[in-house]
Design a protein around this motif. Structure first.
Motif, PDB file in Angstrom:
ATOM      1  N   UNK A   1       0.709  -0.723   0.336  1.00 47.62           N
ATOM      2  CA  UNK A   1      -0.480   0.077   0.167  1.00 47.62           C
ATOM      3  C   UNK A   1       0.825   1.692   0.262  1.00 47.62           C
ATOM      4  N   UNK A   2       1.941   1.023   0.717  1.00 51.43           N
ATOM      5  CA  UNK A   2       3.171   2.874   0.922  1.00 51.43           C
ATOM      6  C   UNK A   2       3.442   2.613  -0.558  1.00 51.43           C
ATOM      7  N   UNK A   3       3.600   1.835  -1.385  1.00 49.49           N
ATOM      8  CA  UNK A   3       4.651   1.880  -2.180  1.00 49.49           C
ATOM      9  C   UNK A   3       3.286   2.688  -3.763  1.00 49.49           C
ATOM     10  N   UNK A   4       1.797   2.085  -3.282  1.00 44.62           N
ATOM     11  CA  UNK A   4       1.005   2.547  -4.228  1.00 44.62           C
ATOM     12  C   UNK A   4       1.166   4.036  -4.151  1.00 44.62           C
ATOM     13  N   UNK A   5       1.146   4.523  -2.855  1.00 45.28           N
ATOM     14  CA  UNK A   5       0.086   5.309  -1.970  1.00 45.28           C
ATOM     15  C   UNK A   5       1.611   6.459  -2.886  1.00 45.28           C
ATOM     16  N   UNK A   6       2.542   6.128  -2.993  1.00 43.05           N
ATOM     17  CA  UNK A   6       3.781   6.888  -2.703  1.00 43.05           C
ATOM     18  C   UNK A   6       3.547   7.285  -5.040  1.00 43.05           C
ATOM     19  N   UNK A   7       3.343   7.001  -5.586  1.00 45.66           N
ATOM     20  CA  UNK A   7       2.733   7.140  -7.015  1.00 45.66           C
ATOM     21  C   UNK A   7       1.811   7.679  -7.208  1.00 45.66           C
ATOM     22  N   UNK A   8       1.198   7.205  -6.509  1.00 44.82           N
ATOM     23  CA  UNK A   8      -0.204   8.185  -6.664  1.00 44.82           C
ATOM     24  C   UNK A   8       0.045   9.691  -6.211  1.00 44.82           C
ATOM     25  N   UNK A   9       0.845  10.037  -5.485  1.00 44.15           N
ATOM     26  CA  UNK A   9       1.566  11.080  -4.919  1.00 44.15           C
ATOM     27  C   UNK A   9       2.301  12.098  -5.864  1.00 44.15           C
ATOM     28  N   UNK A  10       3.381  11.093  -6.135  1.00 46.05           N
ATOM     29  CA  UNK A  10       3.748  11.822  -7.739  1.00 46.05           C
ATOM     30  C   UNK A  10       3.374  12.287  -8.942  1.00 46.05           C
ATOM     31  N   UNK A  11       1.807  11.142  -9.392  1.00 45.44           N
ATOM     32  CA  UNK A  11       1.273  11.959  -9.857  1.00 45.44           C
ATOM     33  C   UNK A  11       0.146  12.442  -9.921  1.00 45.44           C
ATOM     34  N   UNK A  12       0.259  12.852  -8.669  1.00 48.72           N
ATOM     35  CA  UNK A  12      -0.374  14.248  -8.295  1.00 48.72           C
ATOM     36  C   UNK A  12       0.429  15.693  -7.723  1.00 48.72           C
ATOM     37  N   UNK A  13       1.085  15.264  -8.208  1.00 52.21           N
ATOM     38  CA  UNK A  13       2.408  16.198  -7.620  1.00 52.21           C
ATOM     39  C   UNK A  13       2.356  18.093  -8.150  1.00 52.21           C
ATOM     40  N   UNK A  14       1.465  18.097  -9.495  1.00 56.88           N
ATOM     41  CA  UNK A  14       1.721  19.131 -10.257  1.00 56.88           C
ATOM     42  C   UNK A  14       0.482  19.950  -9.751  1.00 56.88           C
ATOM     43  N   UNK A  15      -0.643  19.237  -9.015  1.00 57.74           N
ATOM     44  CA  UNK A  15      -2.271  19.922  -8.261  1.00 57.74           C
ATOM     45  C   UNK A  15      -1.929  19.672  -6.911  1.00 57.74           C
ATOM     46  N   UNK A  16      -2.326  21.125  -6.531  1.00 58.66           N
ATOM     47  CA  UNK A  16      -2.320  21.030  -5.043  1.00 58.66           C
ATOM     48  C   UNK A  16      -3.103  20.902  -4.380  1.00 58.66           C
ATOM     49  N   UNK A  17      -4.705  20.818  -5.341  1.00 59.03           N
ATOM     50  CA  UNK A  17      -5.862  20.309  -4.212  1.00 59.03           C
ATOM     51  C   UNK A  17      -6.064  18.456  -4.366  1.00 59.03           C
ATOM     52  N   UNK A  18      -5.198  17.712  -5.349  1.00 63.60           N
ATOM     53  CA  UNK A  18      -5.350  16.421  -5.665  1.00 63.60           C
ATOM     54  C   UNK A  18      -4.286  16.026  -4.513  1.00 63.60           C
ATOM     55  N   UNK A  19      -3.128  16.790  -5.062  1.00 70.64           N
ATOM     56  CA  UNK A  19      -2.248  16.163  -3.413  1.00 70.64           C
ATOM     57  C   UNK A  19      -2.467  16.220  -2.534  1.00 70.64           C
ATOM     58  N   UNK A  20      -3.138  17.080  -1.916  1.00 72.98           N
ATOM     59  CA  UNK A  20      -3.474  17.215  -0.864  1.00 72.98           C
ATOM     60  C   UNK A  20      -4.964  16.103  -0.017  1.00 72.98           C
ATOM     61  N   UNK A  21      -5.027  15.876  -1.263  1.00 72.88           N
ATOM     62  CA  UNK A  21      -6.869  14.976  -0.861  1.00 72.88           C
ATOM     63  C   UNK A  21      -6.349  14.131  -0.896  1.00 72.88           C
ATOM     64  N   UNK A  22      -4.587  13.074  -1.814  1.00 75.26           N
ATOM     65  CA  UNK A  22      -4.748  11.884  -1.543  1.00 75.26           C
ATOM     66  C   UNK A  22      -3.603  11.372  -0.761  1.00 75.26           C
ATOM     67  N   UNK A  23      -3.073  12.623   0.311  1.00 80.65           N
ATOM     68  CA  UNK A  23      -2.090  12.703   1.324  1.00 80.65           C
ATOM     69  C   UNK A  23      -3.282  12.511   1.971  1.00 80.65           C
ATOM     70  N   UNK A  24      -4.008  12.948   2.503  1.00 83.62           N
ATOM     71  CA  UNK A  24      -5.465  12.934   3.749  1.00 83.62           C
ATOM     72  C   UNK A  24      -5.574  11.308   3.401  1.00 83.62           C
ATOM     73  N   UNK A  25      -6.029  10.667   2.502  1.00 77.13           N
ATOM     74  CA  UNK A  25      -6.595   9.587   1.785  1.00 77.13           C
ATOM     75  C   UNK A  25      -5.178   8.407   2.136  1.00 77.13           C
ATOM     76  N   UNK A  26      -3.493   8.694   2.395  1.00 81.93           N
ATOM     77  CA  UNK A  26      -2.599   7.791   2.579  1.00 81.93           C
ATOM     78  C   UNK A  26      -2.753   7.992   3.990  1.00 81.93           C
ATOM     79  N   UNK A  27      -2.858   9.060   4.829  1.00 80.39           N
ATOM     80  CA  UNK A  27      -2.598   8.837   6.209  1.00 80.39           C
ATOM     81  C   UNK A  27      -3.652   8.206   7.037  1.00 80.39           C
TER      82      UNK A  27
END
Length: 70
Positions: A1-27
């Motif tokens: 799961x950790x590696x998956x979330x890392x890939x997701x976060x890298x994929x949304x780095x250019x969109x602050x709103x999505x980055x925040x949303x995915x970071x919340x989900x990850x945590x």
């Protein structure tokens, strides 16, 4: 799961709103150990781009935490 979330976060780095949303989900999805590893990784990787979002979602990161989890 950790590696998956890392890939997701890298994929949304250019969109602050999505980055925040995915970071919340990850945590919420990860175990305590994975969460701490993710927190360190996120700070190392993205702090220069999204510092305010990271602190808001994950809290501050200190070297003491780094020592505790290694």
């Amino acid at each position: 799961m950790l590696e998956h979330q890392k890939r997701v976060l890298e994929g949304v780095i250019d969109n602050p709103e999505l980055f925040k949303k995915e970071l919340i989900k990850s945590s919420s999805w990860l175990s305590a150990t994975e969460y701490n590893l993710l927190k360190k990784w996120v700070y190392q990787r993205f702090d220069h781009r999204h510092h305010d979002i990271i602190v808001e979602v994950l809290g501050a990161y200190t070297m003491v935490q780094d020592i505790q989890y290694h």
